[in-house]
Design a protein around this motif. Sequence first.
Motif, PDB file in Angstrom:
ATOM      1  N   LYS A   6       0.824  -1.206   0.000  1.00  0.00           N
ATOM      2  CA  LYS A   6       0.000   0.000   0.000  1.00  0.00           C
ATOM      3  C   LYS A   6       0.860   1.258   0.000  1.00  0.00           C
ATOM      4  O   LYS A   6       0.583   2.218  -0.733  1.00  0.00           O
ATOM      5  CB  LYS A   6      -0.925   0.006   1.213  1.00  0.00           C
ATOM      6  CG  LYS A   6      -2.049  -1.011   1.122  1.00  0.00           C
ATOM      7  CD  LYS A   6      -2.922  -0.970   2.370  1.00  0.00           C
ATOM      8  CE  LYS A   6      -3.983  -2.055   2.325  1.00  0.00           C
ATOM      9  NZ  LYS A   6      -4.811  -2.072   3.543  1.00  0.00           N
ATOM     10  N   VAL A   7       1.893   1.247   0.801  1.00  0.00           N
ATOM     11  CA  VAL A   7       2.783   2.405   0.871  1.00  0.00           C
ATOM     12  C   VAL A   7       3.463   2.637  -0.473  1.00  0.00           C
ATOM     13  O   VAL A   7       3.546   3.772  -0.966  1.00  0.00           O
ATOM     14  CB  VAL A   7       3.834   2.208   1.986  1.00  0.00           C
ATOM     15  CG1 VAL A   7       4.898   3.278   1.926  1.00  0.00           C
ATOM     16  CG2 VAL A   7       3.155   2.191   3.347  1.00  0.00           C
ATOM     17  N   LEU A   8       3.919   1.556  -1.088  1.00  0.00           N
ATOM     18  CA  LEU A   8       4.583   1.677  -2.382  1.00  0.00           C
ATOM     19  C   LEU A   8       3.612   2.179  -3.449  1.00  0.00           C
ATOM     20  O   LEU A   8       3.967   3.026  -4.282  1.00  0.00           O
ATOM     21  CB  LEU A   8       5.200   0.333  -2.791  1.00  0.00           C
ATOM     22  CG  LEU A   8       6.058   0.328  -4.039  1.00  0.00           C
ATOM     23  CD1 LEU A   8       7.214   1.309  -3.910  1.00  0.00           C
ATOM     24  CD2 LEU A   8       6.594  -1.073  -4.304  1.00  0.00           C
ATOM     25  N   VAL A   9       2.365   1.695  -3.449  1.00  0.00           N
ATOM     26  CA  VAL A   9       1.355   2.145  -4.411  1.00  0.00           C
ATOM     27  C   VAL A   9       1.091   3.633  -4.230  1.00  0.00           C
ATOM     28  O   VAL A   9       1.002   4.385  -5.209  1.00  0.00           O
ATOM     29  CB  VAL A   9       0.053   1.320  -4.259  1.00  0.00           C
ATOM     30  CG1 VAL A   9      -1.088   1.978  -5.023  1.00  0.00           C
ATOM     31  CG2 VAL A   9       0.265  -0.092  -4.768  1.00  0.00           C
ATOM     32  N   ASP A  10       0.971   4.078  -2.987  1.00  0.00           N
ATOM     33  CA  ASP A  10       0.719   5.499  -2.746  1.00  0.00           C
ATOM     34  C   ASP A  10       1.876   6.364  -3.248  1.00  0.00           C
ATOM     35  O   ASP A  10       1.663   7.407  -3.869  1.00  0.00           O
ATOM     36  CB  ASP A  10       0.489   5.749  -1.247  1.00  0.00           C
ATOM     37  CG  ASP A  10      -0.853   5.209  -0.774  1.00  0.00           C
ATOM     38  OD1 ASP A  10      -1.750   5.000  -1.633  1.00  0.00           O
ATOM     39  OD2 ASP A  10      -1.005   4.987   0.447  1.00  0.00           O
ATOM     40  N   VAL A  11       3.080   5.931  -2.997  1.00  0.00           N
ATOM     41  CA  VAL A  11       4.244   6.696  -3.449  1.00  0.00           C
ATOM     42  C   VAL A  11       4.297   6.740  -4.973  1.00  0.00           C
ATOM     43  O   VAL A  11       4.527   7.809  -5.571  1.00  0.00           O
ATOM     44  CB  VAL A  11       5.546   6.084  -2.877  1.00  0.00           C
ATOM     45  CG1 VAL A  11       6.767   6.705  -3.522  1.00  0.00           C
ATOM     46  CG2 VAL A  11       5.585   6.245  -1.371  1.00  0.00           C
ATOM     47  N   LEU A  12       4.087   5.603  -5.613  1.00  0.00           N
ATOM     48  CA  LEU A  12       4.115   5.567  -7.078  1.00  0.00           C
ATOM     49  C   LEU A  12       2.963   6.382  -7.671  1.00  0.00           C
ATOM     50  O   LEU A  12       3.131   7.035  -8.710  1.00  0.00           O
ATOM     51  CB  LEU A  12       4.069   4.123  -7.570  1.00  0.00           C
ATOM     52  CG  LEU A  12       5.310   3.278  -7.292  1.00  0.00           C
ATOM     53  CD1 LEU A  12       5.078   1.832  -7.697  1.00  0.00           C
ATOM     54  CD2 LEU A  12       6.511   3.836  -8.009  1.00  0.00           C
ATOM     55  N   ALA A  13       1.796   6.348  -7.030  1.00  0.00           N
ATOM     56  CA  ALA A  13       0.647   7.100  -7.530  1.00  0.00           C
ATOM     57  C   ALA A  13       0.929   8.598  -7.482  1.00  0.00           C
ATOM     58  O   ALA A  13       0.532   9.343  -8.402  1.00  0.00           O
ATOM     59  CB  ALA A  13      -0.601   6.765  -6.723  1.00  0.00           C
ATOM     60  N   THR A  14       1.607   9.053  -6.430  1.00  0.00           N
ATOM     61  CA  THR A  14       1.918  10.484  -6.355  1.00  0.00           C
ATOM     62  C   THR A  14       2.898  10.906  -7.439  1.00  0.00           C
ATOM     63  O   THR A  14       2.946  12.075  -7.819  1.00  0.00           O
ATOM     64  CB  THR A  14       2.493  10.864  -4.983  1.00  0.00           C
ATOM     65  OG1 THR A  14       3.669  10.103  -4.750  1.00  0.00           O
ATOM     66  CG2 THR A  14       1.494  10.636  -3.876  1.00  0.00           C
ATOM     67  N   VAL A  15       3.659   9.967  -7.944  1.00  0.00           N
ATOM     68  CA  VAL A  15       4.609  10.275  -9.013  1.00  0.00           C
ATOM     69  C   VAL A  15       3.929  10.187 -10.382  1.00  0.00           C
ATOM     70  O   VAL A  15       4.133  11.030 -11.256  1.00  0.00           O
ATOM     71  CB  VAL A  15       5.820   9.316  -8.957  1.00  0.00           C
ATOM     72  CG1 VAL A  15       6.723   9.505 -10.151  1.00  0.00           C
ATOM     73  CG2 VAL A  15       6.581   9.511  -7.671  1.00  0.00           C
ATOM     74  N   LEU A  17       0.367   9.915 -11.266  1.00  0.00           N
ATOM     75  CA  LEU A  17      -0.909  10.590 -11.547  1.00  0.00           C
ATOM     76  C   LEU A  17      -0.781  12.056 -11.966  1.00  0.00           C
ATOM     77  O   LEU A  17      -1.524  12.502 -12.851  1.00  0.00           O
ATOM     78  CB  LEU A  17      -1.854  10.451 -10.354  1.00  0.00           C
ATOM     79  CG  LEU A  17      -2.370   9.023 -10.119  1.00  0.00           C
ATOM     80  CD1 LEU A  17      -3.244   8.965  -8.891  1.00  0.00           C
ATOM     81  CD2 LEU A  17      -3.127   8.501 -11.332  1.00  0.00           C
ATOM     82  N   PRO A  18       0.136  12.831 -11.399  1.00  0.00           N
ATOM     83  CA  PRO A  18       0.236  14.217 -11.878  1.00  0.00           C
ATOM     84  C   PRO A  18       0.611  14.332 -13.359  1.00  0.00           C
ATOM     85  O   PRO A  18       0.328  15.340 -14.001  1.00  0.00           O
ATOM     86  CB  PRO A  18       1.327  14.820 -10.999  1.00  0.00           C
ATOM     87  CG  PRO A  18       1.330  14.006  -9.770  1.00  0.00           C
ATOM     88  CD  PRO A  18       0.943  12.636 -10.204  1.00  0.00           C
ATOM     89  N   LYS A  19       1.212  13.298 -13.909  1.00  0.00           N
ATOM     90  CA  LYS A  19       1.595  13.323 -15.333  1.00  0.00           C
ATOM     91  C   LYS A  19       0.375  13.139 -16.239  1.00  0.00           C
ATOM     92  O   LYS A  19       0.443  13.394 -17.431  1.00  0.00           O
ATOM     93  CB  LYS A  19       2.606  12.200 -15.626  1.00  0.00           C
ATOM     94  CG  LYS A  19       3.827  12.206 -14.749  1.00  0.00           C
ATOM     95  CD  LYS A  19       4.784  13.245 -15.162  1.00  0.00           C
ATOM     96  CE  LYS A  19       6.025  13.119 -14.284  1.00  0.00           C
ATOM     97  NZ  LYS A  19       6.967  14.157 -14.498  1.00  0.00           N
TER      98      LYS A  19
END
Length: 129
Positions: A6-15, A17-19
């Motif tokens: 979950k932590v890894l998904v959240d970190v990757l999503a923040t990288v 999704l803004p794109k």
Amino acid sequence: MSESDKVLVDVLATVVLPKLKGLSEKNAKKMVQLSHKALGEISKKYHKLMDEQAKDLAKKKEKAAKAAKKLAVKEAKKKQKVAKKASKQKQVSLLLDVPKPVTTKPAVVIATKPKAPAKAPARTSAAKK
């Protein structure tokens, strides 16, 4: 999904999704769901590969330890064999009653400095006379 996933998904999503700007609200929600699903699979595979790496490293260490232990046992057997031969030879020599050569301590030689030869008188040249 585990906590680390979950932590890894959240970190990757923040990288990631803004794109992906410029979508409507409906499409953005679909993209978030899709990205979380894909990132979840990525994080699971990542952690699986990390676990495999750790297992492989542990196997290599165990294999090296076994090889070292095997080598140590082999050396111990060699030493035991040599000691056994030496013991047997010693027993045989006791039975043969062979006198051993007596070794005496070497005499201590006191070294003295050789005297320096006497200096020859200085020559005087015939011109000074």
